[in-house]
Motif scaffolding. Sequence first.
Motif, PDB file in Angstrom:
ATOM      1  N   UNK A 249       0.812  -1.222   0.000  1.00 61.62           N
ATOM      2  CA  UNK A 249       0.000   0.000   0.000  1.00 61.62           C
ATOM      3  C   UNK A 249       0.842   1.267   0.000  1.00 61.62           C
ATOM      4  N   UNK A 250       2.101   1.137   0.390  1.00 60.73           N
ATOM      5  CA  UNK A 250       2.981   2.306   0.490  1.00 60.73           C
ATOM      6  C   UNK A 250       3.480   2.758  -0.872  1.00 60.73           C
ATOM      7  N   UNK A 251       3.452   1.833  -1.861  1.00 60.74           N
ATOM      8  CA  UNK A 251       4.113   2.089  -3.135  1.00 60.74           C
ATOM      9  C   UNK A 251       3.760   3.445  -3.744  1.00 60.74           C
ATOM     10  N   UNK A 252       2.479   3.799  -3.728  1.00 60.03           N
ATOM     11  CA  UNK A 252       2.077   5.020  -4.412  1.00 60.03           C
ATOM     12  C   UNK A 252       2.191   6.290  -3.595  1.00 60.03           C
ATOM     13  N   UNK A 253       2.410   6.163  -2.270  1.00 56.81           N
ATOM     14  CA  UNK A 253       2.428   7.352  -1.418  1.00 56.81           C
ATOM     15  C   UNK A 253       3.607   8.256  -1.744  1.00 56.81           C
ATOM     16  N   UNK A 254       4.772   7.652  -1.978  1.00 57.22           N
ATOM     17  CA  UNK A 254       5.966   8.454  -2.257  1.00 57.22           C
ATOM     18  C   UNK A 254       5.773   9.320  -3.491  1.00 57.22           C
ATOM     19  N   UNK A 255       5.226   8.722  -4.538  1.00 58.94           N
ATOM     20  CA  UNK A 255       4.982   9.489  -5.755  1.00 58.94           C
ATOM     21  C   UNK A 255       3.920  10.559  -5.550  1.00 58.94           C
ATOM     22  N   UNK A 256       2.913  10.249  -4.719  1.00 53.00           N
ATOM     23  CA  UNK A 256       1.828  11.198  -4.487  1.00 53.00           C
ATOM     24  C   UNK A 256       2.328  12.451  -3.767  1.00 53.00           C
TER      25      UNK A 256
END
Length: 325
Positions: A249-256
Amino acid sequence: MSDSTAVIYQQVIDRLKAAERVLAVTHINPDGDALGSLGFFGELLASFGKVATLYCAGPLPKSLEFLPGFSNIITDKNSLSMADFDLIVSLDCGSVSRTNLAKEIANRSKQQFFIEIDHHPSLEGASDLELRLTEAASTTEILFRLAAAADLKVSPTMAQALLTGIITDTANFIHPTATPDTLAAASSVLSQGANLSRLSDQTMRTKTLGSLKLWGIALSRLQLNPRYNLAFTVLNEDDLKNSGADYDSIQGIAGFISSIKEAAVSLILRNENGMVWGSLRTSRDDIDLNRLARALGGGGHRRASGFNLPGRLVCENGHWSVEYK
């Protein structure tokens, strides 16, 4: 394709066709490019009449279980008999240490050939043969070209694996790493049976309740360090337990959070099994995150890199710090 690159492609193809027992490995904490590469590679070898052993230390994200070969991936290296393989191929690893087999690969016999296929900058030069194209947006883009060089008929499942890597590593083509060659590769695999709409549902648009709760925790802790122009947030293992989410679930947070206007760089720090993992992102051309990540024992690309350190995250009076082991 230059003549020298064409020679390397052919050397890789020759090695694959000549091998008897192949171990294909990708990096720990795999993303779409890593598992897309691994799944495609298993089917590529099958087309050559080979049976590949697929290994990844994991954890394997459930959102990618649709990829070919996912259920056959070995995650316990103790179940591997390294002496059985005459060819070892690492995919999308950047550094041999990210295979979780660094010692085993370093101590391989002279009869065991080691190939690296990757789009990250070289860190060690540890392989017998490198197919490394840093201008490629993903390792699956390189494998797309490998399939073309081998005159291979790409099946719909192979095409879906290739598109998964391209889409996830370019964030739907919005990263500047996406080139005309990247778009051409994506267009080609779509014509070979890949389904972009289904892939977007499986990897980006569909969220679980737990993952949204985890995103909420991460965003609630988001801070801006004006001295370094850095936006950062922190997650620990209790956050995952309490939200019912997993690290996928963390994968997209950095890009966001990299889209925050006031910040030049975004950082997510998280705990996992006695390690602190960092994910760095930037949209700036004048910042090289790979240099910073390499100084911390990691690596990656100019705009997206990561690292890990032994230790744990500690919060005192609302301030987070890393307690090193």
